[in-house]
Design a protein around this motif. Sequence first.
Motif, mmCIF file in Angstrom:
data_model
loop_
_atom_site.group_PDB
_atom_site.id
_atom_site.type_symbol
_atom_site.label_atom_id
_atom_site.label_comp_id
_atom_site.label_asym_id
_atom_site.label_seq_id
_atom_site.Cartn_x
_atom_site.Cartn_y
_atom_site.Cartn_z
ATOM 1 N N SER A 132 0.750 -1.284 -0.305
ATOM 2 C CA SER A 132 0.139 0.088 -0.363
ATOM 3 C C SER A 132 0.977 1.195 -0.021
ATOM 4 O O SER A 132 0.579 2.215 -0.273
ATOM 5 C CB SER A 132 -1.033 -0.158 1.169
ATOM 6 N N GLY A 133 1.876 1.186 0.555
ATOM 7 C CA GLY A 133 3.128 2.449 0.546
ATOM 8 C C GLY A 133 3.805 2.473 -0.120
ATOM 9 O O GLY A 133 4.594 2.965 -0.759
ATOM 10 N N ALA A 134 3.660 1.056 -2.043
ATOM 11 C CA ALA A 134 4.739 1.587 -2.766
ATOM 12 C C ALA A 134 4.857 2.134 -3.829
ATOM 13 O O ALA A 134 5.845 3.303 -3.621
ATOM 14 C CB ALA A 134 4.011 0.637 -3.700
ATOM 15 N N ALA A 135 3.738 3.539 -3.652
ATOM 16 C CA ALA A 135 3.552 4.662 -5.133
ATOM 17 C C ALA A 135 4.523 6.212 -3.749
ATOM 18 O O ALA A 135 5.116 6.190 -4.518
ATOM 19 C CB ALA A 135 2.314 4.816 -5.271
ATOM 20 N N ALA A 136 3.638 5.844 -2.709
ATOM 21 C CA ALA A 136 4.704 6.732 -1.415
ATOM 22 C C ALA A 136 6.075 6.675 -1.784
ATOM 23 O O ALA A 136 6.863 7.483 -1.367
ATOM 24 C CB ALA A 136 4.182 7.058 -0.278
ATOM 25 N N MET A 137 6.297 5.268 -1.223
ATOM 26 C CA MET A 137 7.659 4.865 -0.833
ATOM 27 C C MET A 137 8.245 5.488 -2.518
ATOM 28 O O MET A 137 9.922 6.328 -2.201
ATOM 29 C CB MET A 137 7.932 4.008 -1.066
ATOM 30 N N LEU A 138 8.204 5.026 -3.511
ATOM 31 C CA LEU A 138 8.767 5.174 -4.437
ATOM 32 C C LEU A 138 9.266 7.280 -5.572
ATOM 33 O O LEU A 138 9.528 7.694 -5.806
ATOM 34 C CB LEU A 138 8.216 4.731 -6.062
ATOM 35 N N ALA A 139 7.573 7.456 -4.748
ATOM 36 C CA ALA A 139 7.494 8.890 -4.648
ATOM 37 C C ALA A 139 8.449 9.964 -3.183
ATOM 38 O O ALA A 139 9.555 11.380 -4.145
ATOM 39 C CB ALA A 139 6.006 9.538 -4.307
ATOM 40 N N LYS A 140 8.612 9.132 -2.755
ATOM 41 C CA LYS A 140 10.427 9.705 -2.168
ATOM 42 C C LYS A 140 11.728 9.633 -2.264
ATOM 43 O O LYS A 140 12.126 10.557 -2.694
ATOM 44 C CB LYS A 140 10.034 8.987 -0.300
ATOM 45 N N ASN A 153 9.559 3.137 6.467
ATOM 46 C CA ASN A 153 9.722 3.914 6.335
ATOM 47 C C ASN A 153 7.836 4.147 5.882
ATOM 48 O O ASN A 153 7.098 4.954 6.362
ATOM 49 C CB ASN A 153 9.673 5.671 6.438
ATOM 50 N N PHE A 154 7.890 2.817 5.408
ATOM 51 C CA PHE A 154 6.906 2.581 4.303
ATOM 52 C C PHE A 154 6.057 1.497 4.978
ATOM 53 O O PHE A 154 7.152 0.249 4.328
ATOM 54 C CB PHE A 154 7.421 3.386 3.134
ATOM 55 N N ASN A 155 4.903 1.160 4.509
ATOM 56 C CA ASN A 155 3.786 -0.234 3.802
ATOM 57 C C ASN A 155 4.892 -0.675 2.277
ATOM 58 O O ASN A 155 3.926 -0.712 2.191
ATOM 59 C CB ASN A 155 2.587 -0.253 4.181
ATOM 60 N N VAL A 156 5.680 -1.499 2.717
ATOM 61 C CA VAL A 156 5.815 -2.147 1.174
ATOM 62 C C VAL A 156 6.707 -3.322 1.330
ATOM 63 O O VAL A 156 7.802 -3.467 2.226
ATOM 64 C CB VAL A 156 6.815 -0.752 0.891
ATOM 65 N N VAL A 157 6.842 -3.806 0.328
ATOM 66 C CA VAL A 157 7.340 -4.932 -0.073
ATOM 67 C C VAL A 157 9.084 -5.226 -0.758
ATOM 68 O O VAL A 157 7.932 -4.767 -1.967
ATOM 69 C CB VAL A 157 6.903 -6.258 -0.156
ATOM 70 N N LEU A 158 9.647 -5.452 -0.452
ATOM 71 C CA LEU A 158 11.367 -4.997 -2.076
ATOM 72 C C LEU A 158 11.255 -6.557 -1.935
ATOM 73 O O LEU A 158 12.230 -7.205 -1.518
ATOM 74 C CB LEU A 158 12.088 -4.314 -1.053
ATOM 75 N N GLU A 159 11.770 -6.822 -3.676
ATOM 76 C CA GLU A 159 11.565 -8.159 -3.706
ATOM 77 C C GLU A 159 12.675 -8.115 -4.539
ATOM 78 O O GLU A 159 12.485 -7.615 -6.139
ATOM 79 C CB GLU A 159 10.319 -9.356 -4.256
ATOM 80 N N PRO A 160 14.453 -8.225 -4.634
ATOM 81 C CA PRO A 160 15.268 -8.649 -5.734
ATOM 82 C C PRO A 160 14.841 -9.822 -6.570
ATOM 83 O O PRO A 160 13.812 -11.242 -5.813
ATOM 84 C CB PRO A 160 16.688 -8.465 -4.615
ATOM 85 N N LEU A 161 14.572 -9.818 -8.422
ATOM 86 C CA LEU A 161 14.523 -10.804 -8.780
ATOM 87 C C LEU A 161 15.262 -11.346 -9.569
ATOM 88 O O LEU A 161 16.521 -10.755 -9.504
ATOM 89 C CB LEU A 161 13.564 -10.526 -10.018
ATOM 90 N N ASP A 162 15.999 -12.693 -9.334
ATOM 91 C CA ASP A 162 16.991 -13.651 -9.741
ATOM 92 C C ASP A 162 16.173 -13.745 -11.497
ATOM 93 O O ASP A 162 15.687 -15.032 -11.389
ATOM 94 C CB ASP A 162 16.953 -15.215 -8.940
ATOM 95 N N ARG A 163 16.614 -12.924 -12.693
ATOM 96 C CA ARG A 163 16.046 -13.360 -13.895
ATOM 97 C C ARG A 163 17.329 -13.228 -15.029
ATOM 98 O O ARG A 163 18.127 -12.832 -14.300
ATOM 99 C CB ARG A 163 15.026 -13.067 -13.858
ATOM 100 N N VAL A 164 16.833 -13.961 -15.960
ATOM 101 C CA VAL A 164 18.082 -13.658 -16.905
ATOM 102 C C VAL A 164 17.240 -12.435 -17.434
ATOM 103 O O VAL A 164 15.654 -12.422 -17.800
ATOM 104 C CB VAL A 164 17.757 -14.751 -18.104
ATOM 105 N N PHE A 165 17.330 -11.286 -17.863
ATOM 106 C CA PHE A 165 16.843 -10.261 -18.994
ATOM 107 C C PHE A 165 17.506 -10.443 -20.640
ATOM 108 O O PHE A 165 18.878 -10.049 -20.012
ATOM 109 C CB PHE A 165 17.481 -8.837 -18.037
#
Length: 367
Positions: free
Chosen positions: A65-73, A135-147
């Motif tokens: 729920s805090g993802a947009a606000a966190m990125l805006a910070k 300071n925000f309600n977020v989950v940060l997930e680094p991905l293990d992907r081929v790009f």
Amino acid sequence: MTDISARDLPLKDIHLAAGAKFGPFAGWNMPLTYPAGVMKEHLHTREHVGLFDISHMKLFVVSGSGAAAMLAKACPIDAAAMPIRQSKLSFFLNDNAGIMDDLIITRLGDERFMVVANAGNAVADEAHLRAVSANFNVVLEPLDRVFIAIQGPEAAAVLADAGIDTGGLVFMNGFEPRANWFMSRSGYTGEDGFEIGLPEADARALVEKLVTDERAQWIGLAARDSLRLEAGLCLHGNDIDASTNPVNAALLWAIPKELRETGTFIGADALRAAIAAGATEKRVGLKPEGRQPVRGGAPLVDDDGNSVGRVTSGGFGPSATHPVAMGYVRADLAKPGAAKLFAEVRGSRIPVEVAPLPFTQHRYFKG
């Protein structure tokens, strides 16, 4: 030369079989060239389709729920106003408005975003995101992907013939076409193209299909650099870094005007001060006279030998058919024809002129 301390790409065996020559870049052993050579690889991408393994770059999912606000910070971006599927260029700025990294952020859902970061900054970027996220309600997930990047005027057709649905994407759009896949219509060449992050097993199956198409060809890091330089695109660590602000870097266009004036992102006050003061130097295109390329690090001087700037990236532009470069010059010299400039190269002075960017026209698909 392979660096034993650097990481190997998950698909290294495929690149070896394709005849890749490897070299170190941003902590990874990367394919620099293939048997066709840099010139042919570059031109093939402009004319058909280049395949680039960019698995050294890092993908992060930011959700909650805090993802947009966190990125805006964390960034000068209005993440809450982004439509779903939109991708935007943004930055991590430090307190002095220096560019710690440039990023592509895509909104995947109401509370879900994808952040694509540069390889050399991946560890620092994750630490920065975790610090801001506290300071925000977020989950940060680094991905293990081929790009994988699929770039060039026939990219959409090649993917369609390989059975890959691109979901009606236009330039700077992205989505998750299936579980654990991320696809965006963007890239680093100035051409139409796509970037796909996916699990290794899926990547091997996809690549196996793509390389059977004569329009598609593996392209190394050397041609990727000449393609992005012709397109006037910055390389972090060369053309922008933590000592460079968006004003001098001519990147203010990526920050909405309202945010420049009222945003509360990290570095906002310093950015406003930089805007008020005006650019002290400006990032410009540089066209050397003659056929000799001018490389990054070369000083720029005026007719009297006074220092007026520096080259940050340079090489030969196979599509432009002449040497191309990018760098910074004193703000009053940033217009074409404003002064006679020279690059100092091994004791010689090569005349250079300020040139408009990009050197080759962008051909993005905007619908």
